[in-house]
Design an enzyme around this catalytic site. Structure first.
Site, short mmCIF file in Angstrom:
data_model
loop_
_atom_site.label_atom_id
_atom_site.label_comp_id
_atom_site.label_asym_id
_atom_site.label_seq_id
_atom_site.Cartn_x
_atom_site.Cartn_y
_atom_site.Cartn_z
N ARG A 66 46.96 43.37 47.79
CA ARG A 66 46.30 44.63 47.48
C ARG A 66 44.93 44.71 48.16
O ARG A 66 44.33 43.70 48.53
CB ARG A 66 46.14 44.81 45.98
CG ARG A 66 45.28 43.74 45.30
CD ARG A 66 43.87 44.17 45.06
NE ARG A 66 43.03 43.07 44.61
CZ ARG A 66 42.29 42.34 45.40
NH1 ARG A 66 42.27 42.57 46.69
NH2 ARG A 66 41.54 41.35 44.91
N GLU A 72 34.66 46.64 42.05
CA GLU A 72 34.70 45.18 42.26
C GLU A 72 34.02 44.44 41.12
O GLU A 72 32.93 44.81 40.68
CB GLU A 72 34.00 44.85 43.59
CG GLU A 72 34.73 43.83 44.41
CD GLU A 72 36.13 44.29 44.78
OE1 GLU A 72 37.09 43.79 44.17
OE2 GLU A 72 36.27 45.15 45.65
N HIS A 73 34.68 43.40 40.65
CA HIS A 73 34.17 42.53 39.59
C HIS A 73 33.91 43.31 38.29
O HIS A 73 32.94 43.04 37.59
CB HIS A 73 32.88 41.83 40.05
CG HIS A 73 33.12 40.75 41.05
ND1 HIS A 73 33.55 39.49 40.71
CD2 HIS A 73 32.99 40.75 42.39
CE1 HIS A 73 33.67 38.75 41.79
NE2 HIS A 73 33.34 39.50 42.84
N GLY A 167 40.67 37.74 50.20
CA GLY A 167 40.32 38.80 49.27
C GLY A 167 41.39 39.86 49.13
O GLY A 167 41.15 40.92 48.56
N SER A 169 44.36 39.11 47.67
CA SER A 169 45.15 38.70 46.51
C SER A 169 46.43 37.95 46.86
O SER A 169 47.46 38.15 46.26
CB SER A 169 45.49 39.92 45.65
OG SER A 169 45.97 39.53 44.40
N ASP A 214 44.67 42.33 40.04
CA ASP A 214 45.57 41.92 41.12
C ASP A 214 47.02 41.94 40.66
O ASP A 214 47.92 42.42 41.37
CB ASP A 214 45.21 40.51 41.60
CG ASP A 214 43.79 40.44 42.13
OD1 ASP A 214 43.18 41.49 42.37
OD2 ASP A 214 43.29 39.31 42.31
#
Length: 481
Positions: A66, A72-73, A167, A169, A214
């Protein structure tokens, strides 16, 4: 050329729940594609399986990687994210055996073969080996798949074209494809939502304190749309992206394995600590609070109001572990037990203001991104690009999870794209940029000229594997012959 799949009847020997529709509630079972790059990879792993195990596999599973467009985060803090699945994926050829063994082979010979008892293995968190992610998927189904009897032995051959530690996944896709393989081989009927939640929990067996994005997009993705994914409970909403744009993904070639060090889990703990201190100051039972989203809901404040509360509560400086214990009126031993993960108990300083400020502002950007996509006004792409730029600055300056190579890619994109940002955990990995569809090839040529031609690790790599355009792809499925 798009691949056309023919859906098979409901899997044999599995009762179809009344009202369930194939491909809606459950991962679809499809015929193996006959042409295209995926068909070639499937043929290769079938041949590899046949050579290694002297029999043909019974079926194959697929789980996509993905790219997170924004958000993000924030998933492990209880907030919504905005990912889409990519065509890059993990494929696993699967067959049962009578030995009670789990035998794992990767088509990439640089990854060692592995074998263990399927009903009696341990997962070594201290060793970030590729097969541990397969073991996570197996363990998740054993613990939560609804089967009480011992599991049958399995042979698996794995093929992945998601660049590792990029990054995108790859590790979670491997967990998802493995869980799907185990469940289907044992005729267990599990919904996409349940798969996503099981896989999010079981990945913690390797020590990653992730939030579930994810795994959710890997199972819930639909072709042609991105998804807003919410948590607690898990909900997924398809969102159409603006027409005429392409998302270009560029691998910085700075690898980062979030299970191999404490950077990622440290951020999770910093958000948790900020949440607990804010909860205590609000007169709440702080040990009951783990996520900033949970706290916001109880306080009944908007995201901008939570940003203001963060600035009133914390100074923009590191807080020592001793200082945090004083604020919580607890001991370091108690903090280790109630809050910190095993691989973060050694950390002596935590940045609370910046981490919480990023989470609340980034969570706000997710809903703004969705609102703008649905508004479809003439300025929408420029507004979306601005949000992407703001997101990157926040991850760089407040969350400190960027990397000089990612920053360089983002800088090179300025004025050429609508917006660009890191995607994934950060500390390396990939950047995603939104660009006019007709400008995508020119933009990629610019990155090759100004970045990849100067990057030694790009030598002898297929450029299409580290720099590619992406459109939303479908989620996990099973291929039967």
């Amino acid at each position: 050329m798009p691949e056309i799949f023919n859906t098979l009847p409901w899997p044999p020997d599995i009762s179809r729940p009344q009202g369930a529709k194939m491909g809606e509630s459950y991962p679809p079972v499809q015929k193996v594609p006959l042409e295209g790059s995926k068909a070639q990879r499937l043929r290769f792993i079938v041949e590899k399986f046949t050579t290694e195990f002297s029999t043909k596999p019974q079926f194959c599973t697929r789980a996509p990687g993905r790219v997170n467009l924004i958000g993000e985060h924030v998933d492990y803090c209880g907030y919504a994210v905005f990912p889409m699945a990519v065509d890059l994926d993990i494929l696993i050829a699967v067959g049962t055996n009578t030995t009670g063994k789990l035998n794992l082979i990767n088509v990439d010979d640089s990854y060692p073969k592995f074998s263990c008892e399927i009903n009696g293995f341990e997962i070594d968190k201290s060793c970030p080996a590729w097969y541990n992610y397969v073991l996570c998927g197996v363990r998740g189904i054993q613990e939560e798949g609804g089967k009480n009897e011992p599991f049958t032995g399995l042979d698996m051959v794995v093929s992945g074209n998601i660049p590792p530690s990029s990054g995108l996944s790859s590790s979670s896709a491997l967990v998802c494809a493995s869980a799907l393989a185990v469940a289907h081989s044992h005729k267990l009927l599990i919904t996409k939502e349940d798969y996503a939640e099981i896989c999010a929990r079981c990945e913690r067996h390797v020590g990653t304190q992730g939030g579930g994005m994810d795994q959710a997009i890997s199972f819930l993705a639909t072709e042609g749309t991105a998804r807003v994914i919410e948590f607690n409970p898990l909900r997924s909403t398809p969102v159409n992206l603006p027409p005429g744009v392409s998302f270009v993904v560029a691998n910085s070639l700075a690898p980062m394995n979030k299970a191999a060090n404490s950077y990622y889990n440290c951020r999770v703990m910093e958000c948790r600590l900020a949440c607990q201190i804010m909860a205590k100051q609000a007169g709440l039972a702080w040990k009951e609070y783990q996520r900033l989203g949970q706290l916001q809901k109880v306080l009944g404040k908007s995201l901008p109001e939570m940003m203001t509360l963060v600035s009133r509560t914390f100074e923009s400086r590191p807080y020592s572990k001793k200082e945090i214990c004083q604020l919580l009126s607890t001991s370091e031993e108690d903090l280790d037990k109630t809050t910190l993960s095993e691989n973060t108990r050694h950390i002596e300083e935590f940045r609370l203001h910046d981490r919480a400020q990023h989470v609340f502002s980034e969570a706000h950007r997710v809903w703004e991104f969705k609102r703008i996509c649905e508004a479809k006004n003439g300025k929408s792409v420029e507004e979306l690009g601005k949000l992407m730029q703001e997101s990157h600055l926040s991850t760089k300056l407040l969350y400190e999870c960027s990397h000089p190579k990612l920053d360089k890619l983002v800088d090179l994109s300025e004025g050429v794209t609508y917006g660009a940002r890191l995607t994934g955990a950060g500390w390396g990995g990939c950047m995603v940029a939104m660009v006019k569809e007709e400008m995508a090839d020119e933009y990629k040529k610019l990155l090759v000229k100004d970045y990849f031609s100067h990057e030694p690790t790009a030598n002898n790599k297929d450029i299409s594997s580290i720099l590619f355009s992406s459109h939303p792809s479908p989620g996990a499925c099973i291929y039967e012959f």
